[in-house]
Each structure stands twice: as C-alpha cells, then as structure tokens.
Design an enzyme around this catalytic site. Sequence first.
Site, PDB file in Angstrom:
ATOM      1  N   ASP A 167     107.709 132.479  82.953  1.00 54.49           N
ATOM      2  CA  ASP A 167     106.803 132.301  83.968  1.00 54.49           C
ATOM      3  C   ASP A 167     107.131 130.861  84.423  1.00 54.49           C
ATOM      4  O   ASP A 167     107.640 130.140  83.481  1.00 54.49           O
ATOM      5  CB  ASP A 167     105.527 132.841  83.978  1.00 54.49           C
ATOM      6  CG  ASP A 167     104.667 132.135  82.911  1.00 54.49           C
ATOM      7  OD1 ASP A 167     105.032 131.042  82.536  1.00 54.49           O
ATOM      8  OD2 ASP A 167     103.364 132.347  83.104  1.00 54.49           O
ATOM      9  N   CYS A 189     105.256 131.958  78.308  1.00 60.51           N
ATOM     10  CA  CYS A 189     104.283 131.646  79.522  1.00 60.51           C
ATOM     11  C   CYS A 189     103.494 130.616  79.116  1.00 60.51           C
ATOM     12  O   CYS A 189     103.827 129.631  78.057  1.00 60.51           O
ATOM     13  CB  CYS A 189     103.325 132.694  79.705  1.00 60.51           C
ATOM     14  SG  CYS A 189     102.171 133.354  78.515  1.00 60.51           S
ATOM     15  N   THR A 197     100.432 130.288  77.415  1.00 67.50           N
ATOM     16  CA  THR A 197      99.872 130.501  76.077  1.00 67.50           C
ATOM     17  C   THR A 197     100.693 131.502  75.192  1.00 67.50           C
ATOM     18  O   THR A 197     100.614 131.448  73.841  1.00 67.50           O
ATOM     19  CB  THR A 197      98.405 131.175  76.258  1.00 67.50           C
ATOM     20  OG1 THR A 197      98.718 132.307  76.875  1.00 67.50           O
ATOM     21  CG2 THR A 197      97.462 130.215  77.153  1.00 67.50           C
ATOM     22  N   HIS A 214     107.959 142.289  58.444  1.00 63.70           N
ATOM     23  CA  HIS A 214     107.466 143.385  58.225  1.00 63.70           C
ATOM     24  C   HIS A 214     107.015 144.338  59.327  1.00 63.70           C
ATOM     25  O   HIS A 214     106.936 145.834  59.176  1.00 63.70           O
ATOM     26  CB  HIS A 214     105.989 142.866  57.552  1.00 63.70           C
ATOM     27  CG  HIS A 214     106.155 142.510  56.200  1.00 63.70           C
ATOM     28  ND1 HIS A 214     105.091 141.916  55.546  1.00 63.70           N
ATOM     29  CD2 HIS A 214     107.239 142.123  55.386  1.00 63.70           C
ATOM     30  CE1 HIS A 214     105.539 141.393  54.421  1.00 63.70           C
ATOM     31  NE2 HIS A 214     106.640 141.487  54.287  1.00 63.70           N
ATOM     32  N   HIS A 239     107.425 149.090  54.901  1.00 65.95           N
ATOM     33  CA  HIS A 239     107.328 148.495  56.122  1.00 65.95           C
ATOM     34  C   HIS A 239     107.641 149.547  57.476  1.00 65.95           C
ATOM     35  O   HIS A 239     107.212 149.641  58.340  1.00 65.95           O
ATOM     36  CB  HIS A 239     107.666 147.170  56.387  1.00 65.95           C
ATOM     37  CG  HIS A 239     107.418 146.109  55.373  1.00 65.95           C
ATOM     38  ND1 HIS A 239     106.096 145.944  55.415  1.00 65.95           N
ATOM     39  CD2 HIS A 239     107.973 145.400  54.475  1.00 65.95           C
ATOM     40  CE1 HIS A 239     105.867 145.029  54.263  1.00 65.95           C
ATOM     41  NE2 HIS A 239     107.174 144.909  53.801  1.00 65.95           N
TER      42      HIS A 239
END
Length: 150
Positions: free
Chosen positions: A8, A66, A68, A99, A134
């Site tokens: 963004d 973005c 954060t 994992h 996993h």
Amino acid sequence: MKVAIACDHAAFRLKEAIRLHLEEKGVAYHDFGIYDAGEKRDYPYASLYACRAVQSGDCSLGIVLCGTGVGVSMAANKMAGIRAACCGDFFSAKYTRAHNDANVLCMGERVIGEGLALELVDVFLSTPFEGGRHARRVAQIEALERGELE
C-alpha cells in the site's frame, strides 16, 4: 521460484528496497505495485493482487507490505489457500516457513528497518517446509478454512 510483491502507500519505499534486493539476488518476481510514492492504495488490495498470484500458482510465494504488516496479513489470510505471517524477527520468518508452510510474508515499513526486512525476505525465501509432524497441523488449518475442522 517466482515471488509476488505488493504494497500500500505506507510501504512503497520498503517494497522498492525488496524489489531491488530480489533483482540483485536473481530472484524472479512480479511487482503488483504500487509503482510511485505518490500513488495511493488501501492495504486489502495489496494483499489481493499478490495473493491471487500465489493462489493461481503463477508465484510460489508472496511478500505484502503496509505500515505495520498487520493489515495486509489480516486481508491475505481471508483468501483461500493463503497462509500469511506478519513477521518482524528472524526466528518467526524462518519457522513460519519451516513449521507452518507460510506462503506469504507480511511486514510493516513503519515498524522494521530495511536491513532487517531484507534479512527476513532472505530467510523466508530460503527456508523449506519441514513437513512431518507439521504437515498434520497445516492440514488442520486447511480443514478449518473449508469449515471442516471439528
């Protein structure tokens, strides 16, 4: 390997640094923008465009960015077959691939520096899924996505 990248408007500089880093490393990529610091885009669209390429198989992994990393992660994880992880440390970036078989790395330009981001890209792209015990858990995530986990 071909990597989908998108951002963004809050993460344009970081996307550009990652794009140049991928070029230097000889890693094929598809840049889904934005393409200019003045361009505006809401973070769900960054996730949409990059994750569609992962869903279709055109790209094997994705990197979405973005401010954060949280917004693109939330949006990406709404898409079928996407296992996106917002990472800000080396251990998480490595083990979400090993994992969780994560196929999209999410990061925030406003919370991590360029040097760390490039290290996270490198470890994310170079770490294989371990499978084994996993694989059962990843299958459970897939069943949850289909509404079949009980």
